[in-house]
Design a protein around this motif. Sequence first.
Motif, PDB file in Angstrom:
ATOM      1  N   GLU A  90     -16.825 -27.559  52.938  1.00 27.13           N
ATOM      2  CA  GLU A  90     -16.932 -28.575  52.456  1.00 27.13           C
ATOM      3  C   GLU A  90     -15.715 -29.963  52.586  1.00 27.13           C
ATOM      4  O   GLU A  90     -15.566 -30.663  53.341  1.00 27.13           O
ATOM      5  N   THR A  91     -14.487 -28.749  53.082  1.00 28.59           N
ATOM      6  CA  THR A  91     -13.304 -29.618  52.203  1.00 28.59           C
ATOM      7  C   THR A  91     -13.253 -29.594  54.307  1.00 28.59           C
ATOM      8  O   THR A  91     -12.899 -30.689  54.909  1.00 28.59           O
ATOM      9  N   VAL A  92     -13.217 -29.118  55.246  1.00 23.04           N
ATOM     10  CA  VAL A  92     -13.337 -29.109  56.664  1.00 23.04           C
ATOM     11  C   VAL A  92     -14.108 -30.179  57.056  1.00 23.04           C
ATOM     12  O   VAL A  92     -14.641 -30.922  57.815  1.00 23.04           O
ATOM     13  N   LEU A  93     -15.957 -30.173  57.085  1.00 21.47           N
ATOM     14  CA  LEU A  93     -16.344 -32.062  56.889  1.00 21.47           C
ATOM     15  C   LEU A  93     -16.455 -33.024  56.029  1.00 21.47           C
ATOM     16  O   LEU A  93     -16.618 -33.711  56.696  1.00 21.47           O
ATOM     17  N   MET A  99     -12.025 -38.209  60.107  1.00 18.89           N
ATOM     18  CA  MET A  99     -12.209 -38.275  61.942  1.00 18.89           C
ATOM     19  C   MET A  99     -12.851 -38.947  62.139  1.00 18.89           C
ATOM     20  O   MET A  99     -13.078 -40.131  62.649  1.00 18.89           O
ATOM     21  N   GLN A 100     -14.031 -39.444  61.719  1.00 14.63           N
ATOM     22  CA  GLN A 100     -15.218 -40.330  61.918  1.00 14.63           C
ATOM     23  C   GLN A 100     -14.769 -41.879  61.806  1.00 14.63           C
ATOM     24  O   GLN A 100     -14.770 -43.102  63.005  1.00 14.63           O
ATOM     25  N   THR A 140     -18.483 -28.478  64.413  1.00 17.99           N
ATOM     26  CA  THR A 140     -18.480 -28.800  65.573  1.00 17.99           C
ATOM     27  C   THR A 140     -16.870 -29.107  66.019  1.00 17.99           C
ATOM     28  O   THR A 140     -16.046 -28.620  65.895  1.00 17.99           O
ATOM     29  N   PRO A 141     -17.322 -28.519  67.027  1.00 16.53           N
ATOM     30  CA  PRO A 141     -15.766 -28.407  68.152  1.00 16.53           C
ATOM     31  C   PRO A 141     -14.792 -29.376  68.113  1.00 16.53           C
ATOM     32  O   PRO A 141     -13.788 -28.922  68.223  1.00 16.53           O
ATOM     33  N   ASN A 142     -15.452 -30.995  68.072  1.00 17.52           N
ATOM     34  CA  ASN A 142     -14.162 -31.765  68.204  1.00 17.52           C
ATOM     35  C   ASN A 142     -13.641 -31.216  66.611  1.00 17.52           C
ATOM     36  O   ASN A 142     -12.112 -31.636  66.328  1.00 17.52           O
ATOM     37  N   ILE A 143     -14.026 -31.281  65.394  1.00 15.35           N
ATOM     38  CA  ILE A 143     -13.141 -30.745  63.927  1.00 15.35           C
ATOM     39  C   ILE A 143     -12.569 -29.512  64.214  1.00 15.35           C
ATOM     40  O   ILE A 143     -11.197 -29.448  63.474  1.00 15.35           O
ATOM     41  N   VAL A 146      -9.223 -30.380  66.215  1.00 17.21           N
ATOM     42  CA  VAL A 146      -8.301 -31.538  66.079  1.00 17.21           C
ATOM     43  C   VAL A 146      -7.821 -29.969  64.741  1.00 17.21           C
ATOM     44  O   VAL A 146      -6.332 -30.223  64.488  1.00 17.21           O
ATOM     45  N   LEU A 147      -8.284 -29.372  63.774  1.00 20.18           N
ATOM     46  CA  LEU A 147      -7.808 -29.156  62.508  1.00 20.18           C
ATOM     47  C   LEU A 147      -7.045 -27.576  63.237  1.00 20.18           C
ATOM     48  O   LEU A 147      -5.742 -27.195  63.299  1.00 20.18           O
ATOM     49  N   LYS A 148      -7.393 -27.312  64.431  1.00 17.59           N
ATOM     50  CA  LYS A 148      -6.372 -25.952  64.708  1.00 17.59           C
ATOM     51  C   LYS A 148      -5.031 -26.620  65.429  1.00 17.59           C
ATOM     52  O   LYS A 148      -4.061 -25.443  65.956  1.00 17.59           O
ATOM     53  N   ALA A 149      -5.372 -27.448  66.515  1.00 17.43           N
ATOM     54  CA  ALA A 149      -4.268 -28.185  67.572  1.00 17.43           C
ATOM     55  C   ALA A 149      -3.238 -28.701  65.689  1.00 17.43           C
ATOM     56  O   ALA A 149      -1.870 -28.490  65.656  1.00 17.43           O
ATOM     57  N   HIS A 150      -3.325 -29.934  64.553  1.00 26.41           N
ATOM     58  CA  HIS A 150      -2.737 -29.581  63.616  1.00 26.41           C
ATOM     59  C   HIS A 150      -2.124 -28.618  63.083  1.00 26.41           C
ATOM     60  O   HIS A 150      -1.099 -28.770  62.872  1.00 26.41           O
TER      61      HIS A 150
END
Length: 177
Positions: A90-93, A99-100, A140-143, A146-150
């Motif tokens: 839920e936190t990630v969603l 982000m959107q 989704t690959p987008n989020i 983004v989170l992996k990069a962060h």
Amino acid sequence: MGIEQLSGIAEILGAVATIAGLLFLSIQVRDNTKVTKTSTLASMLEDARDRTAGQLCSDPEVSDIVARGVSSIDMLDQKEQLRFTFFVMETVLHMQNVMQLHEAKLLSRIDYLAWLDWTGAILRTPGARAIWPQVSSVVTPNIAGVLKAHLAENPDTPMLLDLMPVFDRREHAGVAC
């Protein structure tokens, strides 16, 4: 004054009225954009409060599961691990929604970065780090990207247990800090 002169004056007045109308519309659009951005932020904050803080405050069982979960996934039984996984999901969603909204220019960069840091602080905890591979594989690959990069770009930033020690249960379970 002849018809040609009156026609010229009418054209000038029409052009002035058109310009005035366009200026009025641009002011209305700008004001509407401000209202939309403010409303979007308020709605997002209320949603996060209701789904997360509201549950943590109103349900001691959920609070305990989250506190033990962020401290160590091993402190949870299978049923509690499922509930904790959904908390992290839920936190990630929620972060995906943030982000959107930011990409749609409805949320400022500073608000976006604050939510990104908050989500990162949760994902850096021992418990969330243990389930992140599962969670990142179903969002989704987008989020996920983004989170992996962060997380990779900010390895030394504090985790939730550093920011809010009230959640830290590691010492009570004999888990090394």
